[in-house]
Design an enzyme around this catalytic site. Structure first.
Site, PDB file in Angstrom:
ATOM      1  N   ASP A   1       3.106  -6.715  20.152  1.00 13.58           N
ATOM      2  CA  ASP A   1       1.841  -6.347  19.524  1.00 13.58           C
ATOM      3  C   ASP A   1       1.406  -7.422  18.530  1.00 13.58           C
ATOM      4  O   ASP A   1       2.198  -8.242  18.091  1.00 13.58           O
ATOM      5  CB  ASP A   1       1.903  -4.966  18.872  1.00 13.58           C
ATOM      6  CG  ASP A   1       3.187  -4.746  18.090  1.00 13.58           C
ATOM      7  OD1 ASP A   1       3.706  -3.631  18.126  1.00 13.58           O
ATOM      8  OD2 ASP A   1       3.664  -5.712  17.448  1.00 13.58           O
TER       9      ASP A   1
ATOM     10  N   ASP B   1       9.346  -8.605   4.298  1.00 14.10           N
ATOM     11  CA  ASP B   1      10.802  -8.597   4.162  1.00 14.10           C
ATOM     12  C   ASP B   1      11.433  -9.984   4.328  1.00 14.10           C
ATOM     13  O   ASP B   1      12.034 -10.511   3.410  1.00 14.10           O
ATOM     14  CB  ASP B   1      11.448  -7.547   5.077  1.00 14.10           C
ATOM     15  CG  ASP B   1      10.894  -7.540   6.497  1.00 14.10           C
ATOM     16  OD1 ASP B   1      10.093  -8.439   6.844  1.00 14.10           O
ATOM     17  OD2 ASP B   1      11.270  -6.636   7.275  1.00 14.10           O
TER      18      ASP B   1
ATOM     19  N   ASP C   1      -0.569  -8.164  15.012  1.00 10.39           N
ATOM     20  CA  ASP C   1      -1.102  -7.622  13.761  1.00 10.39           C
ATOM     21  C   ASP C   1      -1.961  -8.671  13.072  1.00 10.39           C
ATOM     22  O   ASP C   1      -1.655  -9.857  13.085  1.00 10.39           O
ATOM     23  CB  ASP C   1       0.042  -7.206  12.831  1.00 10.39           C
ATOM     24  CG  ASP C   1       0.866  -6.067  13.419  1.00 10.39           C
ATOM     25  OD1 ASP C   1       0.324  -5.332  14.269  1.00 10.39           O
ATOM     26  OD2 ASP C   1       2.039  -5.918  13.035  1.00 10.39           O
TER      27      ASP C   1
HETATM   28  P1  ATP Z   1       9.135  -6.131  15.942  1.00 11.28           P
HETATM   29  O1  ATP Z   1       7.729  -5.651  16.138  1.00 11.28           O
HETATM   30  O2  ATP Z   1       9.596  -7.165  16.867  1.00 11.28           O
HETATM   31  O3  ATP Z   1      10.081  -5.011  15.805  1.00 11.28           O
HETATM   32  P2  ATP Z   1       8.106  -6.942  13.410  1.00 11.28           P
HETATM   33  O4  ATP Z   1       8.568  -7.962  12.414  1.00 11.28           O
HETATM   34  O5  ATP Z   1       6.757  -7.131  13.984  1.00 11.28           O
HETATM   35  O6  ATP Z   1       9.206  -6.865  14.515  1.00 11.28           O
HETATM   36  P3  ATP Z   1       7.116  -4.452  12.420  1.00 11.28           P
HETATM   37  O7  ATP Z   1       7.869  -3.238  12.046  1.00 11.28           O
HETATM   38  O8  ATP Z   1       6.145  -4.424  13.507  1.00 11.28           O
HETATM   39  O9  ATP Z   1       8.227  -5.547  12.705  1.00 11.28           O
HETATM   40  O10 ATP Z   1       6.437  -4.979  11.066  1.00 11.28           O
HETATM   41  C1  ATP Z   1       5.390  -5.908  11.030  1.00 11.28           C
HETATM   42  C2  ATP Z   1       5.510  -6.768   9.777  1.00 11.28           C
HETATM   43  O11 ATP Z   1       5.454  -5.962   8.598  1.00 11.28           O
HETATM   44  C3  ATP Z   1       6.828  -7.524   9.648  1.00 11.28           C
HETATM   45  O12 ATP Z   1       6.804  -8.734  10.358  1.00 11.28           O
HETATM   46  C4  ATP Z   1       6.938  -7.728   8.162  1.00 11.28           C
HETATM   47  O13 ATP Z   1       6.144  -8.812   7.753  1.00 11.28           O
HETATM   48  C5  ATP Z   1       6.352  -6.444   7.617  1.00 11.28           C
HETATM   49  N1  ATP Z   1       7.382  -5.422   7.380  1.00 11.28           N
HETATM   50  C6  ATP Z   1       7.830  -4.505   8.261  1.00 11.28           C
HETATM   51  N2  ATP Z   1       8.787  -3.723   7.736  1.00 11.28           N
HETATM   52  C7  ATP Z   1       8.950  -4.139   6.473  1.00 11.28           C
HETATM   53  C8  ATP Z   1       9.791  -3.726   5.390  1.00 11.28           C
HETATM   54  N3  ATP Z   1      10.674  -2.721   5.533  1.00 11.28           N
HETATM   55  N4  ATP Z   1       9.682  -4.386   4.222  1.00 11.28           N
HETATM   56  C9  ATP Z   1       8.798  -5.390   4.061  1.00 11.28           C
HETATM   57  N5  ATP Z   1       8.001  -5.824   5.036  1.00 11.28           N
HETATM   58  C10 ATP Z   1       8.064  -5.233   6.231  1.00 11.28           C
HETATM   59 MG    MG Z   2       5.689  -5.703  15.257  1.00 14.30          MG
END
Ligand code: ATP
Ligand code: MG
Length: 441
Positions: free
Chosen positions: A62, A141, A64
């Site tokens: 996805d 994070d 963002d």
């Molecule tokens: P994936 O989608 O592959 O699981 P992702 O990094 O995109 O990994 P998401 O949960 O979709 O994870 O989160 C999108 C973004 O939001 C992350 O890349 C990060 O920048 C931020 N984020 C997500 N969870 C947290 C958290 N617990 N603390 C701080 N920032 C976060």
């Molecule tokens: Mg994601």
């Protein structure tokens, strides 16, 4: 002290010719959103996992978007937009089945400082603290999750050293690791999960507190931990996730009873079976075949189930009763940490309880088991047990044949066998099982 005082975000711009993020690999709908925001005079960036995954040559699931437009301003730009979330309001721009999430830059409201910082142009809306792009970067994070791809010049903007960490394949928390884990213990799981998914290492200072702070995960919302588990184990890197969870001391918190049972199992058969099952799961994901949370949790909690069963039988309980009690006990205990919904825990228990029925050969029972909705999953499970222990080969051979034979041929074959179970099964065992079949389902 606020996060901003300990971290000094300094901008590094990586121009288009120095990185590999290409518009060809970005969803056309995400590009549409980025261009529209930009044309309306707003900052528009692809951010988070998508930029990270594109930089390592992956295919993001996805996309963002981050912007300085407020959710209301975003809504005015897109007819197909709805605002969601109470605490942090987000805009979802909907294109059929694809949703592009558009988030306004915000600062870390949970920075532990007790103060809500407001910045120029920022304002407090309910619990929604808008901020600058720098605030937005440092509240994320990991450094590799805090990269911004700017649609205005196709550059990558890096405020926290994430670009270099991607090159070195390192997961590094932004700011003080202990503090960031205390803010949100699930970040420990995210470190492990993303390292497993991307084949990154966890940087030393980010890894160091994990075994110590792992117990904090017990306070995380069980529903969130269930979702994390699905991402850890059902997205194609289950074996790597498992090994890293174990290495960093997180298995003991997520699956405490299985962790104990695995350590106590001298032959290593339980671990071999678990790893083989997870490898099979990874293969299925790679081949686009369906995977089920019920089967996954049956695997992950099988060591705990075996241990509970042995304890109950040791105390003199009959097999069938002990099996049901063990299944219930393991499920109930596990619910303290991970909210496994009933629609998955019931079939998980069925997979376990069917295992002892594979040694039964009475005609009626054979046909009943073959018709059971969980037969296939339970049979696959039996195969894993056989591969790990060199036992159950007769049962696997029988049921492999049985499921492909026409009913009348199978019936005739079973009728010529001595009454009851496979040859040599002791009578006492048979009687107990009979009780199990009568009361079990
Ligand atoms: P994936 O989608 O592959 O699981 P992702 O990094 O995109 O990994 P998401 O949960 O979709 O994870 O989160 C999108 C973004 O939001 C992350 O890349 C990060 O920048 C931020 N984020 C997500 N969870 C947290 C958290 N617990 N603390 C701080 N920032 C976060
Ligand atoms: Mg994601």
């Amino acid at each position: 002290m606020s996060e901003l005082q300990t971290i000094h975000p300094t901008l590094r711009v990586i121009p288009r010719e120095e990185h590999n993020v290409s518009r060809r690999d970005i969803s056309p709908n995400a590009l549409r959103v980025l261009y529209r925001l930009r044309e309306a005079g707003f900052g528009a960036y692809l951010v988070g996992g998508a930029v990270r995954d594109l930089l390592v040559g992956g295919h993001p699931k996805d996309f963002d978007v981050a912007t300085d437009a407020t959710p209301e301003q975003v809504k005015q730009l897109f007819r197909n937009c709805r605002l969601i979330g109470r605490r942090f309001r987000l805009a979802h721009v909907v294109f059929g089945r694809e949703i592009i999430e558009v988030a306004t830059f915000r600062s870390n409201a949970d920075d532990g400082s007790g103060e809500r910082e407001t910045h120029e142009g920022g304002r407090v809306l309910r619990d929604n603290v808008f901020g600058t792009i720098e605030d937005d970067a440092v509240r994320r994070d990991f450094t590799v999750n805090a990269l911004y791809y700017a649609i205005e010049d196709f550059s990558v903007r890096d405020y926290v050293g994430g670009f270099e960490d991607v090159q070195h394949r390192l997961m590094r928390l932004i700011g003080d690791p202990e503090k960031r884990y205390r803010e949100d213990p699930v970040r420990m799981l995210r470190a492990v999960r993303l390292a497993a998914k991307l084949d990154f290492e966890i940087e030393a200072a980010t890894a160091e507190p994990i075994p110590r702070m792992a117990p904090l995960l017990g306070e995380a919302a069980p529903a969130r931990l269930f979702e994390e588990c699905l991402k850890l184990f059902l997205t194609g890197h289950a074996v790597a996730s498992f090994e890293r969870l174990e290495y960093h001391g997180l298995l003991d918190v997520l699956f405490p009873e299985s962790a104990i049972a695995l350590r106590a199992n001298r032959s290593g058969a339980l671990r071999r079976m678990l790893i083989a099952g997870l490898r099979g799961t990874d293969t299925r994901v790679a081949n686009d075949e369906p995977v089920s949370p019920a089967f996954l949790f049956a695997l992950l909690l099988w060591p705990a189930y075996c241990r509970a069963l042995a304890q109950l039988q040791h105390g003199g309980m009959h097999a069938a009763e002990a099996e049901r009690r063990a299944a219930d006990r393991v499920t109930v205990h596990q619910l303290n940490t991970i909210a496994l919904p009933r629609r998955f825990s019931l079939p998980m228990q069925e997979i376990w309880l069917l295992q002892s029925r594979f040694s039964q050969r009475q005609r009626k029972r054979v046909f009943r088991l073959l018709a059971h909705p969980r037969f296939r999953a339970a049979y696959d499970f039996l195969n894993l047990r056989m591969a790990a222990s060199n036992e159950h080969a007769d049962d696997v051979a029988f049921w492999r044949e049985a499921q492909h034979q026409p009913g009348d041929v199978l019936a005739a074959q079973l009728d010529t066998q001595p009454e009851g179970e496979s040859a040599g099964a002791p009578r006492r065992r048979r009687r107990r099982r009979r009780g199990s079949a009568a009361s079990g389902e």
